[in-house]
Design an enzyme around this catalytic site. Structure first.
Site, mmCIF file in Angstrom:
data_model
loop_
_atom_site.group_PDB
_atom_site.id
_atom_site.type_symbol
_atom_site.label_atom_id
_atom_site.label_comp_id
_atom_site.label_asym_id
_atom_site.label_seq_id
_atom_site.Cartn_x
_atom_site.Cartn_y
_atom_site.Cartn_z
ATOM 1 N N GLU A 44 0.831 -1.199 0.000
ATOM 2 C CA GLU A 44 0.000 0.000 0.000
ATOM 3 C C GLU A 44 0.875 1.262 0.000
ATOM 4 O O GLU A 44 1.852 1.371 0.752
ATOM 5 C CB GLU A 44 -0.872 -0.026 1.257
ATOM 6 C CG GLU A 44 -1.789 1.149 1.464
ATOM 7 C CD GLU A 44 -2.578 1.035 2.761
ATOM 8 O OE1 GLU A 44 -3.580 1.750 2.905
ATOM 9 O OE2 GLU A 44 -2.192 0.228 3.631
ATOM 10 N N LYS A 111 -9.521 2.578 -2.000
ATOM 11 C CA LYS A 111 -9.790 2.042 -0.670
ATOM 12 C C LYS A 111 -11.158 2.502 -0.171
ATOM 13 O O LYS A 111 -11.487 3.692 -0.238
ATOM 14 C CB LYS A 111 -8.693 2.492 0.290
ATOM 15 C CG LYS A 111 -8.648 1.770 1.620
ATOM 16 C CD LYS A 111 -7.374 2.146 2.382
ATOM 17 C CE LYS A 111 -7.216 1.372 3.666
ATOM 18 N NZ LYS A 111 -5.942 1.701 4.360
ATOM 19 N N CYS A 163 -5.607 -3.066 2.524
ATOM 20 C CA CYS A 163 -5.341 -3.052 3.961
ATOM 21 C C CYS A 163 -6.618 -3.090 4.789
ATOM 22 O O CYS A 163 -7.242 -4.134 4.940
ATOM 23 C CB CYS A 163 -4.470 -1.857 4.326
ATOM 24 S SG CYS A 163 -3.624 -2.033 5.929
ATOM 25 N N LYS A 196 -0.080 -8.966 16.509
ATOM 26 C CA LYS A 196 -0.960 -8.541 15.423
ATOM 27 C C LYS A 196 -0.927 -9.489 14.225
ATOM 28 O O LYS A 196 -1.916 -9.607 13.492
ATOM 29 C CB LYS A 196 -0.567 -7.124 14.989
ATOM 30 C CG LYS A 196 -1.563 -6.439 14.087
ATOM 31 C CD LYS A 196 -1.113 -5.010 13.820
ATOM 32 C CE LYS A 196 -2.057 -4.286 12.866
ATOM 33 N NZ LYS A 196 -1.558 -2.923 12.564
ATOM 34 N N ASN A 426 17.373 16.682 39.756
ATOM 35 C CA ASN A 426 17.344 16.991 38.326
ATOM 36 C C ASN A 426 18.658 17.530 37.793
ATOM 37 O O ASN A 426 19.023 17.252 36.646
ATOM 38 C CB ASN A 426 16.226 18.003 38.040
ATOM 39 C CG ASN A 426 14.853 17.357 38.056
ATOM 40 O OD1 ASN A 426 14.721 16.153 37.879
ATOM 41 N ND2 ASN A 426 13.817 18.166 38.262
ATOM 42 N N THR A 450 16.655 6.619 26.931
ATOM 43 C CA THR A 450 16.418 5.323 27.576
ATOM 44 C C THR A 450 15.102 5.249 28.336
ATOM 45 O O THR A 450 14.867 4.284 29.062
ATOM 46 C CB THR A 450 17.569 5.002 28.539
ATOM 47 O OG1 THR A 450 17.623 6.015 29.562
ATOM 48 C CG2 THR A 450 18.895 4.969 27.803
ATOM 49 N N GLU A 455 7.587 5.499 32.695
ATOM 50 C CA GLU A 455 8.152 6.785 33.096
ATOM 51 C C GLU A 455 7.484 7.931 32.352
ATOM 52 O O GLU A 455 7.219 8.989 32.927
ATOM 53 C CB GLU A 455 9.654 6.784 32.832
ATOM 54 C CG GLU A 455 10.427 5.823 33.722
ATOM 55 C CD GLU A 455 11.899 5.731 33.363
ATOM 56 O OE1 GLU A 455 12.660 5.138 34.153
ATOM 57 O OE2 GLU A 455 12.281 6.240 32.295
#
Length: 613
Positions: A44, A111, A163, A196, A426, A450, A455
């Site tokens: 697609e 589509k 799709c 999926k 900080n 990271t 978080e």
């Protein structure tokens, strides 16, 4: 009954890369021809790229896409092809699949059902095409039909679902058998998410059953535009049985799955109202011996108990590889703290080489303050050595002290942990940012952040500190997932790769930001709440958008070992931190969509920066 050789192609494309996208599409068609294929399906929107975003609005994008299609036509001598592109019809933009054969543009299927949930925003750019409608347009110097079309290609009646068309209850294939369709193709751009592929396998098998014939599915491959990963994994089903799956998470420009199928002859009668475009050409001869009558529809690693860890390992390492390649960086730089998150990122970079055979350059830095301990220093060194990184150890305590002194002079009193806890934490994170950024600049490398999804949900990060970087590879998964994956990596690892035992030094620790003095006993869960509780709140309040009362009910049912008052306090903390941290999520580095849940406001759950009850 006809014997037909068909080909499904997964392509690694890039939005607006006109020459590259055209070259890869042309080479794929040529490879299919060399393999004796009669019909080939490409993904697609593969000529423009799926992730063009608002560039789809630009007239020159639509013009250049049609230029690419015109250039592609001569490559189809002796073969038919389905290829995806955006197309303007009657002043509106549609998601189209062009059908071309023997150098001739036959028409465009448009589509009918647009993806508008999760990370999808197709209705922002495209309109859905009404079923049964056909229009005449000018394209590639020709007057051609566009809309709800069927094709009779050398005696084979072809129907195309694009799709999302296959994901709805009223999918076009429901009526294909009555319309005489004997072969269906689905050019897709279906992003990766855990588990999926099992849904895709079911939909493809169902499509084959609906037409009582072969159904072919293609997909994009790789990190196309930064935030969505496509795993390839082409699929072919024949009469209610899935017979072939192309490889997933391949490091390369394409995969090609070529199969011989038996296709019923096209009916002589047509259904009233159907528009059928016919084409006849000298089909490429197939080998006398039939090819691939059946192959395992899954790789061995897809059938075990650790599929989610296997998928994560392969998806993120491929995404990192493509992101670095497409942004033309020469390697990766990482601030390696000796904790779980940075160790996970280093391991994923290491997996690039193990899975592709082409190792990525990684340079790591451990940046110590007076609150850093030998455990994390030694762990960082061990992981860096194990993954083959060039490792540095810097002491940044003098920078912390200088900034602290400047701020103390500005406010007129000494800073203490009793009165200035957050600021003192900080500043340690922020002083680590400039040096590692400078190293990345000097190496022409991509600086990786990271942070994980947990978080990000509660803002447990220092802006312009540990959030500094150009890409956030693990921001799509929770902290609990990261910890569990590291345990698996230490002892098992991906199939064909094996474990990374050096991670034992990471897994033996309890996660901590290591920003307060050692005697404070700081841990992430003490600062926040148990990760399992945080995950459940996120699923309920953010994923399912439950009201506070409903979320609390879910917590009490899931965690009876905790007092209702404690659960309510944790929920209140999450709600307060979530609302206060949206501005942080807006500024995080681009991240990869991996799970059903996400907190990335640019790809999934949007939230106002300022909000209240």
């Amino acid at each position: 009954m006809k014997s037909l050789r068909i080909a499904a192609v997964a392509l690694n494309q890039t939005p607006l890369d006109w020459r590259g996208n055209l070259a890869r599409a042309s080479e794929a068609i040529e490879a299919a021809r060399r393999a004796g294929a009669t019909l080939v399906c490409l993904p697609e929107l593969c000529l423009s790229g799926y992730g063009c975003e608002d560039a789809f609005y630009a007239p020159h994008v639509r013009r250049r896409t049609l230029d690419s299609l015109a250039a592609l036509l001569p490559t189809t001598q002796g073969v038919g092809a389905v290829v995806g592109l955006p197309l303007e019809v009657e002043g509106r933009l549609y998601n189209a699949a062009a059908c071309i054969a023997d150098g001739v543009l036959l028409g465009f299927t448009l589509k009918q059902f647009l993806a508008d949930d999760g990370i999808h925003y197709e209705p922002r750019w495209f309109k859905p095409w009404p079923r049964g409608k056909v229009a005449t347009i000018s394209a590639c110097g020709l007057s051609v039909l566009a809309g709800d079309l069927l094709y009779d290609l050398a005696g084979v009646r072809l129907g195309i679902e694009i799709c999302r068309d296959a994901w709805v209850a009223d999918r076009p294939a429901n009526g294909y058998a009555a319309r005489g369709v004997t072969l269906a193709m689905n050019p897709s751009a279906s992003h990766f998410a855990f588990g999926k592929q099992a849904i895709r396998r079911r939909l493809v098998t169902e499509g084959s059953r609906l037409i009582d014939g072969p159904y072919l599915y293609t997909n994009l491959l790789g990190n196309e535009s930064g935030r969505a990963l496509y795993e390839g994994g082409t699929l072919i089903a024949q009469r209610d049985t899935l017979t072939h799956q192309g490889p997933r998470f391949v490091f390369g420009d394409r995969t090609l799955t070529v199969v011989d199928v038996d296709v019923a002859d096209s009916p002589t009668k047509t259904k009233p109202g159907d528009t059928i475009i016919s084409a006849a050409w000298q089909r490429s001869p197939a080998d006398a011996e039939k090819l691939n009558p059946h192959s395992p529809p899954q790789a061995a690693w897809e059938t075990g108990d650790a599929v989610v860890y296997e998928e994560f390992s392969r998806a993120v390492s491929l995404a990192l590889h493509d992101y670095r390649r497409k942004c033309r960086a020469e390697g990766f730089v990482l601030s390696l703290s000796g904790g779980a998150d940075s160790a996970a990122v280093a391991s994923l970079v290491w997996l690039i080489g193990r899975l592709s055979g082409d190792p990525a350059t990684l340079e790591t830095v451990y940046q110590a303050t007076s609150n850093s301990g030998t455990v994390t220093r030694d762990a960082a060194r061990a992981v860096a050595t194990a993954v083959g990184a060039t490792h540095h150890e810097w002491d940044v305590q003098d920078l912390v002290e200088r900034y602290t002194g400047l701020a103390a002079a500005a406010v007129g009193h000494p800073l203490t942990w009793e009165t200035d806890d957050l600021a003192l934490q900080n500043i340690q994170s922020r002083v680590r940012s400039p040096g590692v950024w400078m190293l990345a600049n000097l190496r022409r490398a991509l600086l990786l952040t990271t942070g994980n999804r947990s978080e990000a949900a509660v803002g447990y990060a220092t802006m312009d500190g540990d959030t500094s970087g150009g890409y956030a590879p693990i921001a799509g998964v929770s902290k609990r997932f990261v910890l569990d994956w590291l345990q698996w990596m230490e002892t098992v690892g991906p199939a064909g790769v094996g474990p990374l035992p050096a991670l034992a030094a990471i897994n033996a620790q309890q996660p901590t930001a290591e920003l307060r003095p050692p005697g404070a006993g700081q841990t992430d869960e003490a600062d926040l709440m148990p990760y399992a509780v945080l995950d459940e709140i996120e699923r309920s309040a953010i994923g399912d958008l439950d009201a506070t009362e409903r979320t609390l009910e879910r917590l009490q049912a899931r965690f009876p070992e905790h007092a209702p008052e404690q659960l309510a306090a944790w929920l209140e903390r999450f709600d307060r931190l979530w609302r206060a941290s949206q501005w942080k999520r807006e500024r995080l580095a681009p991240s990869l969509h991996l799970d059903v849940l996400s907190v990335d406001p640019k790809t999934w759950r949007r939230w106002p920066i300022l909000s209240g009850e």
